[in-house]
Design an enzyme around this catalytic site. Structure first.
Site, PDB file in Angstrom:
ATOM      1  N   GLY A  84       0.691  -1.078  -0.063  1.00  0.00           N
ATOM      2  CA  GLY A  84      -0.109   0.129  -0.022  1.00  0.00           C
ATOM      3  C   GLY A  84       0.804   1.288  -0.039  1.00  0.00           C
ATOM      4  O   GLY A  84       0.457   2.384   0.478  1.00  0.00           O
ATOM      5  N   THR A  85       2.122   1.073  -0.461  1.00  0.00           N
ATOM      6  CA  THR A  85       2.950   2.127  -0.620  1.00  0.00           C
ATOM      7  C   THR A  85       2.481   3.532  -1.255  1.00  0.00           C
ATOM      8  O   THR A  85       2.361   4.541  -0.796  1.00  0.00           O
ATOM      9  CB  THR A  85       4.356   1.998  -1.016  1.00  0.00           C
ATOM     10  OG1 THR A  85       4.618   0.499  -0.671  1.00  0.00           O
ATOM     11  CG2 THR A  85       5.370   2.894  -0.976  1.00  0.00           C
ATOM     12  N   TRP A  87      -0.496   4.120  -2.105  1.00  0.00           N
ATOM     13  CA  TRP A  87      -1.729   4.798  -1.543  1.00  0.00           C
ATOM     14  C   TRP A  87      -1.023   5.810  -0.357  1.00  0.00           C
ATOM     15  O   TRP A  87      -1.727   6.819  -0.172  1.00  0.00           O
ATOM     16  CB  TRP A  87      -2.653   3.595  -1.131  1.00  0.00           C
ATOM     17  CG  TRP A  87      -3.841   4.039  -0.780  1.00  0.00           C
ATOM     18  CD1 TRP A  87      -4.550   5.006  -0.740  1.00  0.00           C
ATOM     19  CD2 TRP A  87      -4.945   3.271   0.157  1.00  0.00           C
ATOM     20  NE1 TRP A  87      -5.754   5.576  -0.071  1.00  0.00           N
ATOM     21  CE2 TRP A  87      -6.031   4.127   0.342  1.00  0.00           C
ATOM     22  CE3 TRP A  87      -4.646   2.019   0.619  1.00  0.00           C
ATOM     23  CZ2 TRP A  87      -7.138   3.512   0.985  1.00  0.00           C
ATOM     24  CZ3 TRP A  87      -5.932   1.603   1.374  1.00  0.00           C
ATOM     25  CH2 TRP A  87      -7.155   1.993   1.429  1.00  0.00           C
ATOM     26  N   HIS A 148      11.725   1.411   1.791  1.00  0.00           N
ATOM     27  CA  HIS A 148      11.293  -0.098   2.015  1.00  0.00           C
ATOM     28  C   HIS A 148      12.199  -0.584   2.810  1.00  0.00           C
ATOM     29  O   HIS A 148      12.112  -1.821   3.476  1.00  0.00           O
ATOM     30  CB  HIS A 148      11.359  -0.876   0.800  1.00  0.00           C
ATOM     31  CG  HIS A 148      10.213  -0.656  -0.123  1.00  0.00           C
ATOM     32  ND1 HIS A 148       8.830  -0.268   0.306  1.00  0.00           N
ATOM     33  CD2 HIS A 148      10.189  -0.543  -1.451  1.00  0.00           C
ATOM     34  CE1 HIS A 148       8.194  -0.266  -0.724  1.00  0.00           C
ATOM     35  NE2 HIS A 148       8.830  -0.540  -1.876  1.00  0.00           N
ATOM     36  N   ARG A 173       0.410  -5.293   5.439  1.00  0.00           N
ATOM     37  CA  ARG A 173      -0.765  -5.589   4.799  1.00  0.00           C
ATOM     38  C   ARG A 173      -0.705  -7.349   4.935  1.00  0.00           C
ATOM     39  O   ARG A 173       0.343  -7.983   5.142  1.00  0.00           O
ATOM     40  CB  ARG A 173      -0.603  -5.450   3.081  1.00  0.00           C
ATOM     41  CG  ARG A 173      -1.972  -5.911   2.322  1.00  0.00           C
ATOM     42  CD  ARG A 173      -1.579  -5.434   0.864  1.00  0.00           C
ATOM     43  NE  ARG A 173      -3.001  -5.634   0.064  1.00  0.00           N
ATOM     44  CZ  ARG A 173      -2.858  -5.643  -1.132  1.00  0.00           C
ATOM     45  NH1 ARG A 173      -1.895  -5.182  -1.926  1.00  0.00           N
ATOM     46  NH2 ARG A 173      -4.114  -5.755  -1.820  1.00  0.00           N
ATOM     47  N   TYR A 240      -3.211  -2.074   5.920  1.00  0.00           N
ATOM     48  CA  TYR A 240      -3.895  -1.858   4.691  1.00  0.00           C
ATOM     49  C   TYR A 240      -5.352  -2.017   4.844  1.00  0.00           C
ATOM     50  O   TYR A 240      -6.229  -1.438   4.211  1.00  0.00           O
ATOM     51  CB  TYR A 240      -3.313  -2.798   3.570  1.00  0.00           C
ATOM     52  CG  TYR A 240      -3.778  -2.602   2.227  1.00  0.00           C
ATOM     53  CD1 TYR A 240      -3.534  -1.561   1.195  1.00  0.00           C
ATOM     54  CD2 TYR A 240      -4.811  -3.249   1.596  1.00  0.00           C
ATOM     55  CE1 TYR A 240      -3.843  -1.497  -0.002  1.00  0.00           C
ATOM     56  CE2 TYR A 240      -5.428  -3.306   0.488  1.00  0.00           C
ATOM     57  CZ  TYR A 240      -4.848  -2.345  -0.455  1.00  0.00           C
ATOM     58  OH  TYR A 240      -5.461  -2.170  -1.642  1.00  0.00           O
ATOM     59  N   GLY A 311      -6.483  -3.302  -5.869  1.00  0.00           N
ATOM     60  CA  GLY A 311      -6.486  -2.567  -4.691  1.00  0.00           C
ATOM     61  C   GLY A 311      -7.659  -3.278  -3.835  1.00  0.00           C
ATOM     62  O   GLY A 311      -8.300  -2.605  -3.218  1.00  0.00           O
TER      63      GLY A 311
END
Ligand code: A3P
Length: 359
Positions: A84-85, A87, A148, A173, A240, A311
């Site tokens: 979900g980076t 986002w 990361h 996530r 997430y 998504g």
């Protein structure tokens, strides 16, 4: 004498006099470390704190550790790839910059021309590169960065306590959805470049063995979870699945954490919902910057569209067999349940997601 470990690498790097020399020394060191194929389109290199895809990325992490000078107002987004980076970057950027770029400004918002990965850049992928030392001093407050890297490999200035005050936003996530998303990402790259695709069972094997970018997955999550438990005012921990369930609530928490609380007039004017809508999958996927843009990550140019697929929560069930899912869940339970009782909350979240997906 030939350095034999990452810790020694840092000592050697300390002696380097110029940026080029530092970069070259780190490159020479990393090139001699063990490497193997994994769930990546690049060879994975072993650092004592995790697996890195490609020499350049690991070198960027080491150079950032040496040179990055944090400010109290800095905010660093930390994730594993495919958690979900994109986002969280969009949400953070839109929230922090909403005064100059209102979320409901339609065609005027920067997201129309720049993808989230250009708005908030990765320290190790985009900033600490071989060809130039980044001039981060020139950036105005608040500076927003991403990484990361596992918690133990964050630049030392980020974790320096408590004088720097630099804050971290982590998103994790469900490992099964992370794995499936990563597999699609890797295979899209392989297809673009005429390479053989990775099969699901091989991908599950790599992932369970920890041989995924910045893996093992579980150690990455645990590192940030422990940091969050120790210093919640410095490390925000999102999931997430919960972001999907209550995006507005997470935008408010993000705003508060970043020091950009929504005012009553903003709340009344619908600024939170506008931020959620702007950064939603459905909106972002249709933007020109997504459809036609690309992002340079170390040596690879990635089409921005590759950061968007479905998504959804629980899509793993469409790709991973029940046996494979059980194997992953068993590792999750073994890693999270006994060693970090406080992470049970997270584990229960994963189980809830699994039950919902099955039912
Ligand atoms: P899927 O492959 O499951 O669809 P990252 O940004 O860390 O690379 O993660 C990519 C994953 O996040 C992909 O998951 C992608 O579709 C999803 N994603 C990207 N933008 C999103 C958004 N605005 N809202 C929800 N999910 C998003």
């Amino acid at each position: 004498m030939k350095p034999s470990s990452p810790s020694q690498a840092n000592q050697d790097a300390d002696d380097a006099k110029t940026y080029e020399e530092l970069y070259q020394r780190c490159t020479d060191l990393v090139s001699s470390w063990p490497s193997r194929p994994g769930l990546s389109y690049l060879q994975l290199f072993r650092h004592e704190k995790g697996w890195y895809n490609g020499v350049t990325l690991l070198v960027g992490t080491m150079v950032a550790d040496e040179l990055f000078a944090a400010r109290p107002s800095d905010i660093v987004v930390a994730t594993q790839p495919k958690s979900g980076t994109t986002w969280i970057k969009a949400l953070l950027y839109a929230t922090v910059h909403r005064r100059e770029h209102p979320a409901d400004a339609a065609g005027d918002h920067p997201f129309n021309s720049l993808g989230p990965h250009e708005c908030i850049k990765f320290l190790e992928y985009q900033l600490y590169r071989a060809d130039e030392a980044p001039d981060l001093d020139a950036l105005p407050d608040p500076r927003l960065f991403a990484t990361h890297a596992p918690f133990d490999l964050l630049p030392r200035a980020v974790v320096a306590a408590p004088s720097s005050g630099c804050r971290v936003v982590y998103v994790c996530r469900d490992p099964k959805d992370t794995l499936v998303s990563l597999l699609h990402f890797v295979n899209k790259y392989n297809a673009r470049n005429g390479r053989e695709l990775v099969a699901v069972d091989a991908a599950v094997g790599f992932f369970c063995d920890g041989v995924s970018p910045f893996g093992p997955y579980w150690e990455h999550v645990l590192g940030y979870w422990r940091a969050h438990r120790q210093r919640p005012e410095r490390v925000l921990f999102f999931r997430y699945e919960e972001m999907k369930r209550d995006p507005a609530g997470h935008v408010r928490r993000l705003a508060e954490f970043a020091g950009f609380l929504f005012t009553s007039p903003e709340e009344d004017g619908g600024a939170v919902d506008a931020t959620v809508r702007l950064c939603s999958f459905d909106n972002m996927v249709g933007l020109e910057a997504t459809k036609g843009g690309s992002t340079q990550l170390t040596t690879t140019t990635v089409p921005n569209s590759a950061f968007f697929r479905r998504g959804e929560v629980g899509d793993w069930a469409n790709h991973v067999s029940p046996e494979m899912a059980q194997r992953i869940d068993a590792i999750t339970e073994a890693k999270f349940w006994p060693s970090a009782p406080s992470l049970i909350e997270f584990y229960e979240q994963v189980m809830v997601v699994k039950e919902r997906s099955n039912g």
